[in-house]
Design a protein around this motif. Structure first.
Motif, PDB file in Angstrom:
ATOM      1  N   ALA A  11       0.811  -1.212   0.000  1.00 49.88           N
ATOM      2  CA  ALA A  11       0.000   0.000   0.000  1.00 49.88           C
ATOM      3  C   ALA A  11       0.851   1.272   0.000  1.00 49.88           C
ATOM      4  O   ALA A  11       0.336   2.350   0.208  1.00 49.88           O
ATOM      5  CB  ALA A  11      -0.933  -0.004   1.195  1.00 49.88           C
ATOM      6  N   VAL A  12       2.159   1.115  -0.197  1.00 49.68           N
ATOM      7  CA  VAL A  12       3.024   2.288  -0.106  1.00 49.68           C
ATOM      8  C   VAL A  12       2.875   3.180  -1.340  1.00 49.68           C
ATOM      9  O   VAL A  12       2.936   2.708  -2.470  1.00 49.68           O
ATOM     10  CB  VAL A  12       4.496   1.857   0.032  1.00 49.68           C
ATOM     11  N   THR A  13       2.660   4.468  -1.090  1.00 51.56           N
ATOM     12  CA  THR A  13       2.640   5.429  -2.190  1.00 51.56           C
ATOM     13  C   THR A  13       3.696   6.485  -1.898  1.00 51.56           C
ATOM     14  O   THR A  13       4.299   6.480  -0.829  1.00 51.56           O
ATOM     15  CB  THR A  13       1.277   6.123  -2.299  1.00 51.56           C
ATOM     16  N   ASP A  14       3.935   7.388  -2.869  1.00 47.62           N
ATOM     17  CA  ASP A  14       5.011   8.349  -2.618  1.00 47.62           C
ATOM     18  C   ASP A  14       4.538   9.804  -2.599  1.00 47.62           C
ATOM     19  O   ASP A  14       5.232  10.707  -3.024  1.00 47.62           O
ATOM     20  CB  ASP A  14       6.154   8.160  -3.613  1.00 47.62           C
ATOM     21  N   TYR A  16       4.257  11.931  -0.163  1.00 49.60           N
ATOM     22  CA  TYR A  16       5.067  12.872   0.624  1.00 49.60           C
ATOM     23  C   TYR A  16       6.534  12.497   0.575  1.00 49.60           C
ATOM     24  O   TYR A  16       7.267  12.613   1.541  1.00 49.60           O
ATOM     25  CB  TYR A  16       4.579  12.910   2.073  1.00 49.60           C
TER      26      TYR A  16
ATOM     27  N   THR C  96       3.417   8.373   8.103  1.00 54.71           N
ATOM     28  CA  THR C  96       3.280   9.082   6.839  1.00 54.71           C
ATOM     29  C   THR C  96       4.533   8.890   5.991  1.00 54.71           C
ATOM     30  O   THR C  96       4.454   8.603   4.792  1.00 54.71           O
ATOM     31  CB  THR C  96       3.032  10.581   7.088  1.00 54.71           C
ATOM     32  N   VAL C  99       4.532   5.060   4.924  1.00 53.47           N
ATOM     33  CA  VAL C  99       3.463   4.568   4.055  1.00 53.47           C
ATOM     34  C   VAL C  99       3.252   5.459   2.836  1.00 53.47           C
ATOM     35  O   VAL C  99       2.860   4.997   1.774  1.00 53.47           O
ATOM     36  CB  VAL C  99       2.145   4.424   4.860  1.00 53.47           C
ATOM     37  N   ARG C 100       3.520   6.758   3.010  1.00 54.78           N
ATOM     38  CA  ARG C 100       3.292   7.692   1.907  1.00 54.78           C
ATOM     39  C   ARG C 100       4.603   8.284   1.405  1.00 54.78           C
ATOM     40  O   ARG C 100       4.600   9.311   0.758  1.00 54.78           O
ATOM     41  CB  ARG C 100       2.383   8.843   2.367  1.00 54.78           C
ATOM     42  N   GLY C 101       5.713   7.664   1.775  1.00 53.66           N
ATOM     43  CA  GLY C 101       7.000   8.259   1.419  1.00 53.66           C
ATOM     44  C   GLY C 101       7.742   7.502   0.330  1.00 53.66           C
ATOM     45  O   GLY C 101       8.943   7.674   0.164  1.00 53.66           O
ATOM     46  N   GLY C 102       7.044   6.635  -0.348  1.00 55.16           N
ATOM     47  CA  GLY C 102       7.698   5.874  -1.397  1.00 55.16           C
ATOM     48  C   GLY C 102       8.613   4.814  -0.817  1.00 55.16           C
ATOM     49  O   GLY C 102       8.773   4.693   0.396  1.00 55.16           O
ATOM     50  N   GLN C 166      -2.519   2.515   5.523  1.00 54.57           N
ATOM     51  CA  GLN C 166      -2.449   1.629   4.376  1.00 54.57           C
ATOM     52  C   GLN C 166      -3.830   1.352   3.808  1.00 54.57           C
ATOM     53  O   GLN C 166      -3.973   1.038   2.631  1.00 54.57           O
ATOM     54  CB  GLN C 166      -1.775   0.310   4.772  1.00 54.57           C
ATOM     55  N   ASP C 170      -4.676   6.859  -1.592  1.00 57.64           N
ATOM     56  CA  ASP C 170      -4.208   8.253  -1.634  1.00 57.64           C
ATOM     57  C   ASP C 170      -4.881   9.056  -2.738  1.00 57.64           C
ATOM     58  O   ASP C 170      -4.518  10.180  -3.004  1.00 57.64           O
ATOM     59  CB  ASP C 170      -2.680   8.319  -1.740  1.00 57.64           C
ATOM     60  N   GLU C 173      -6.099  12.444  -1.514  1.00 58.91           N
ATOM     61  CA  GLU C 173      -5.084  13.495  -1.458  1.00 58.91           C
ATOM     62  C   GLU C 173      -4.711  13.959  -2.861  1.00 58.91           C
ATOM     63  O   GLU C 173      -4.530  15.140  -3.123  1.00 58.91           O
ATOM     64  CB  GLU C 173      -3.833  12.973  -0.738  1.00 58.91           C
ATOM     65  N   GLN C 174      -4.612  12.984  -3.780  1.00 58.00           N
ATOM     66  CA  GLN C 174      -4.270  13.337  -5.160  1.00 58.00           C
ATOM     67  C   GLN C 174      -5.328  14.270  -5.740  1.00 58.00           C
ATOM     68  O   GLN C 174      -4.997  15.281  -6.356  1.00 58.00           O
ATOM     69  CB  GLN C 174      -4.163  12.071  -6.027  1.00 58.00           C
ATOM     70  N   MET C 177      -4.898  17.645  -4.423  1.00 62.39           N
ATOM     71  CA  MET C 177      -3.753  18.337  -5.007  1.00 62.39           C
ATOM     72  C   MET C 177      -4.029  18.737  -6.455  1.00 62.39           C
ATOM     73  O   MET C 177      -3.541  19.753  -6.923  1.00 62.39           O
ATOM     74  CB  MET C 177      -2.504  17.473  -4.892  1.00 62.39           C
ATOM     75  N   LYS C 183       0.880  20.246  -0.599  1.00 62.06           N
ATOM     76  CA  LYS C 183       1.039  18.994   0.121  1.00 62.06           C
ATOM     77  C   LYS C 183       0.679  19.115   1.593  1.00 62.06           C
ATOM     78  O   LYS C 183       0.055  18.237   2.182  1.00 62.06           O
ATOM     79  CB  LYS C 183       2.483  18.504  -0.023  1.00 62.06           C
ATOM     80  N   ALA C 186      -2.980  19.050   1.801  1.00 59.04           N
ATOM     81  CA  ALA C 186      -3.488  17.698   1.557  1.00 59.04           C
ATOM     82  C   ALA C 186      -3.307  16.846   2.802  1.00 59.04           C
ATOM     83  O   ALA C 186      -4.176  16.051   3.178  1.00 59.04           O
ATOM     84  CB  ALA C 186      -2.753  17.066   0.376  1.00 59.04           C
ATOM     85  N   PHE C 187      -2.166  17.053   3.472  1.00 58.60           N
ATOM     86  CA  PHE C 187      -1.866  16.282   4.674  1.00 58.60           C
ATOM     87  C   PHE C 187      -2.804  16.648   5.818  1.00 58.60           C
ATOM     88  O   PHE C 187      -3.442  15.792   6.428  1.00 58.60           O
ATOM     89  CB  PHE C 187      -0.402  16.518   5.069  1.00 58.60           C
ATOM     90  N   LEU C 191      -5.718  13.976   4.688  1.00 59.58           N
ATOM     91  CA  LEU C 191      -5.222  12.731   5.272  1.00 59.58           C
ATOM     92  C   LEU C 191      -5.512  12.653   6.766  1.00 59.58           C
ATOM     93  O   LEU C 191      -6.020  11.643   7.262  1.00 59.58           O
ATOM     94  CB  LEU C 191      -3.721  12.585   5.003  1.00 59.58           C
TER      95      LEU C 191
END
Lengths: 309, 345, 272
Positions: A11-14, A16, C96, C99-102, C166, C170, C173-174, C177, C183, C186-187, C191
């Motif tokens: 479920a990881v997205t990028d 941030y 964050t 999970v949302r940091g690539g 998870q 997202d 948020e997309q 944006m 960002k 969005a956060f 989120l």
């Protein structure tokens, strides 16, 4: 609890990504300074010279590990033999924790299975019922257990009153009491991961097995158990690890008569012994054992994920 | 559920209220459990306006360990027993009280001024003194109890129902008396015999516990147990049919002392409290509570007359001597530590 | 169809499992219920029953030990609220990032670090923390407890928060944006509100872990600083007294309330 739950990467997205370092920095710093650095410091202390009656002298020494593994007699000048004292204490801890784990598994597995096969709506309620006692202070639960089990306690009173026994059963201050206390302390850790695994289990597999005339016992052993094995292993580890290091149960329920690892370590810092390097060494050995166990678990986990494809 | 929540909220509100009270000074006392009546502390606070915070410990060794692990400099006063005063002195944990700093120093009973563990009372004042031995539940065992065999070679009725103090010094000292050997022996045969004695006797012991030494006797969980004399009279008051023994082999004598700790954060308050405890009326209140003996002159008129008549205060004619616990040197102590670890493994 | 269904039920059900579950619940609750009942015992003796009374509850608030327990309760709540707040904040930011940091190189190392307090036996953490504070000469007191609890609570707050994150796509948020939210907006605007149930369970979990902790607190507490567990331990070591049972019952009530809140928070969320 569901220790591995958050480690999955799917479920990881990028979103941030740019801020990632700053987002993680506070947690990195806090845990490095307050957990990793202290553990490292403890490693150093385990190689220092002990100061009489507590504290350390900053001189390199292997005395702590020597004391742990080698027996040089009561007076310290016999030829070195293998020291069984501490191995025995570790063994006893493993044995007690193992017995508690098995007890938890024997009770916890059917419970978890039963809950997971309830109608979906009532499952959270069952989980809720299992977890509530866990939120009560561990100390209080242990003390309550002792109160219930003692010779003059309600359990013995009850059994005598209904005429099942004539004189109280001695439970407090026995190994069984310690196992029961550990079981009681950590049971939800066993139930929850197994519950999660059974809930995900696809029961059409069991049906298929039944169609092929497998008995229920065979289905359980050959189909269900392999499928929910990761949950079972997770549950066993989550009960076993804290049980190994506990000292409340041995202290309160076991009568402090026999050391377990937790009480041995505690004694070095808070009790008679005052041998810090030895306490640090014993802690390191305990931690290494647990880490090996966790690595074994991680490998199992990786294997089963691979098997699932 | 609603009521429970109300109670919890009320609890929170109360705690906030309690802490708001301003103090004119503070005193942090590190003390044995169940050894200081709250009324005495309240009286001190009423007289001086100094708020007292008290932490408790259950053995001299635990107190020493905690101070060594960084608590020194956070407590003002502690209450070690005789031998522990010497140890703390040699560890440099005690502050010296200059002449004239304690106004009531003259109240110390003459026989307790020049004590071996603190000659001339440089850092300490007497708190209470008494004895440590064991007692037996007379409902369970009616035979002869004036012997250390009760603990180390117990009769069948008591086997498996004995509680020992979780204190290395007390247990090994009593075992040494049983064997008739010195406390800090370096004789190998004697030490081996001591080790064997304890190993053999352990099978008959149910538990090691100092805190519950009284409770296990009262509740009947133990039929015999090592205990302090005053604790035993409390056990009797609470209904236990226990008799305190003065074994013919001897028993342990002790004196607990209030010591001024090094780097005490509230040194002035600490000295005031020591002076307060040297007032016969105040120390007598503690003696009446704990049922031991004070080391201050002029207490008798404040003491509960029943105290002196208690069996725990009156050794019989054949009783052995009361002996103080001795401080061993590091090498000797290492052997005793090993014996203790062997015992508890 | 009907036969298929009953066959399926047969396959799922194992004889005796229900009985074991009920036994399990009995074992879990019996000691707590017994203590709750005895906390209303009018007698000072533990073994005799002399009728229902609230005297031990009154004793907790007004008796000779009340001062000690009040201070301890206050300390416990202050520490638990502060530690849980800090741990939850750290955990939310970290989640964050994770999970949302690539994907990034140190990802599994970071996860290992965050869950370190869960992997190390508590007694080891306690010893290590004691040694650490001692080595750097940090005076022990309420601050040392707070720091130790904060670190220890991070994984407990992190797990539900990360699990929740998870579960949130997202795309929200997309979409924001795409509509020119930056960002940060969005956060905070998208989120965070979606994350609230996870954050609340994380906070409650951390709060209870801190409130409950005995071993670490016992090692790092300073002079005169007691929390409820250490104060209770100090008392129960000399034997179980009725006032301790009253305190236990109140703590049990509090825990039940907290868990119930968290249960309904997550349930409300599920039904959305």
């Amino acid at each position: 609890m569901a220790a591995g739950a958050a480690s999955g990467g799917s479920a990881v997205t990028d979103t941030y990504k740019d801020a990632r370092t700053w987002l993680l920095l506070p947690a990195w710093l806090t845990l490095t300074i307050l957990v990793a650095a202290p553990v490292f410091m403890m490693l150093i202390y385990s190689f220092l010279t002990k100061e009489f009656r507590g504290g350390v002298i900053w001189e390199f020494s292997l005395a702590a590990y020597d004391q742990f593994f080698f027996d040089r007699g009561l007076f310290g000048d016999d030829p070195a033999k293998i020291e069984w004292t501490y191995i025995l204490i570790f063994w006893r801890s493993i044995w007690q924790a193992g017995a508690a784990t098995i007890l938890s598994l024997v009770i916890g597995f059917p419970t978890a299975y039963f809950i997971a096969t309830r109608p979906e709506k009532s499952r959270p309620l069952w989980v809720f019922l299992i977890t509530i006692p866990y939120w009560v202070n561990l100390l209080i639960r242990t003390v309550s257990m002792k109160f219930l089990l003692r010779d003059q306690g309600p359990l013995n009173d009850f059994l005598i009153n209904i005429g099942l026994i004539d004189s109280p059963i001695h439970i407090v201050n026995t190994n069984f009491a310690v196992q029961l206390g550990l079981f009681y302390s950590y049971l939800p850790f066993m139930v929850l991961p197994i519950y999660a695994a059974v809930e995900r289990y696809n029961f059409s597999l069991s049906e298929a097995a039944a169609d092929l005339y497998a008995t229920k016992a065979t289905t359980l052993r050959r189909i269900l158990l392999p499928a929910v094995k990761p949950g079972v292993i997770a549950g066993c580890i989550l009960v076993f690890v804290p049980s190994m290091g506990s000292f409340l149960a041995p202290d309160l329920l076991g009568g402090a008569k026999n050391f377990m690892i937790g009480s041995l370590i505690e004694e070095q810092f808070k009790g008679n012994a005052g041998n810090w390097p030895f306490g640090a060494a014993a802690s390191m050995i305990l931690m290494s054992m647990v880490l090996v166990l966790l690595m074994f678990y991680a490998r199992q986990q990786a294997k089963s994920e691979k098997a699932e494809g | 559920m609603k009521n429970l929540m109300k109670t919890s909220v009320a609890a929170l509100a109360l705690t906030v209220g309690a802490n708001a009270a301003a103090a004119e000074g503070n005193l942090v006392l590190y003390h044995w459990f169940e050894y200081m009546p709250q009324e005495v502390l309240d009286k001190f606070t009423a007289e001086t306006g100094i708020e007292v915070t008290m932490d408790t410990y259950d053995s001299n060794e635990a107190m020493l360990a905690s101070l060594k692990a960084g608590a020194i400099g956070t407590y003002d006063l502690a209450v070690p027993s005789d031998y522990m005063v010497s140890i703390m002195g040699s560890e440099g944990m005690l502050d010296t009280i200059a002449d004239g700093e304690l106004h009531n120093k003259g109240n110390i009973a003459p026989e307790w001024v020049d004590v071996s563990f603190d000659p001339g009372r440089q850092s300490s004042i007497p708190y209470q003194w008494g004895s440590t031995s064991f007692s037996v539940n007379r409902d369970v065992y009616a035979g002869e109890i004036q012997t250390t065999d009760i603990l180390f070679n117990p009769p069948a009725e008591l086997q498996g129902r004995i509680n020992m103090l979780d204190s290395q010094g007390d247990v090994t000292a009593l075992a040494s008396l049983h064997l008739g050997i010195p406390q800090c022996s370096s004789d190998r045969e004697q030490l081996k015999a001591l080790n064997d004695l304890l190993q053999g006797a352990k099978a008959h012991w149910a538990s090691f516990n100092s805190d519950t030494a009284k409770e296990v006797l009262v509740s009947g969980d133990a039929a015999a147990g090592m205990i302090y004399d005053g604790f035993n009279s409390k056990a009797r008051e609470e209904g236990a049919n226990v008799e305190y023994a003065f074994p013919t082999q001897g028993y342990i004598a002790w004196m607990d002392n209030v010591v001024l700790l090094k780097d005490a954060p509230n040194r002035d308050s600490a000295l005031k409290f020591m002076d307060f405890l040297l007032e016969p009326e105040n120390i007598a209140a503690i003696t009446n509570y704990a049922a031991y003996n004070a080391g201050v002159t002029g207490v008798s008129e404040f003491l509960d007359p029943a105290l002196a008549a208690q069996p725990e205060k009156n050794p019989h004619a054949d009783a052995g001597n009361g002996v103080f616990i001795q401080v061993c040197d590091e090498a000797t102590q290492a052997v005793y530590d090993q014996i203790w670890t062997n015992l508890k493994k | 169809m009907a036969t298929a269904k009953s066959a399926k039920f047969d396959i799922k059900a194992y004889r005796g499992f229900k009985a074991i579950t009920l036994l399990c619940l009995f074992v879990l609750y019996a000691p707590l219920i017994v203590v709750t009942i005895y906390s209303f015992n009018a007698s000072a003796s533990l073994t005799n029953w002399e009728g229902v009374s609230f005297r031990w509850y009154v004793d907790v608030f007004t008796g000779p030990e009340s001062g000690k327990f009040k201070t301890a309760a206050l300390n416990s709540f202050i520490i638990a609220i502060a530690a849980a707040t800090m741990a939850t904040t750290l955990a939310t930011l970290a989640a964050t990032g994770m999970v949302r940091g690539g994907k990034f190189k140190l990802r599994s190392a970071s996860f290992g670090l965050i869950s370190l307090p869960l992997m190390v036996p508590e007694i080891v953490t306690a010893v290590a923390t004691l040694i650490f504070f001692n080595a750097i000469g940090f005076d022990r007191g309420i601050m040392t407890i707070l720091l130790a609890h904060t670190a220890f609570c991070v994984p407990f707050a992190y797990l539900p928060i990360a699990a929740r994150m998870q579960g949130i796509e997202d795309s929200y948020e997309q979409a924001a944006m795409d509509l020119y939210a930056n960002k940060r907006q969005a956060f905070t605007k998208i989120l965070m509100p979606l994350m609230m149930p996870g954050i609340i369970s994380g906070f409650i979990l951390a709060f209870i872990v801190s409130l409950d902790d005995f071993i670490i607190t016992n090692f790092v507490k300073g002079a005169g600083v007691e929390t409820l567990p250490t104060a209770i331990f100090g008392s129960v070591k000399q034997g179980i007294k009725p006032n301790i049972m009253a305190i236990s019952t109140m703590l049990l009530g509090l825990s039940v309330v907290m868990v119930t809140i968290s249960y309904f928070v997550s349930k409300a969320d599920n039904t959305k």
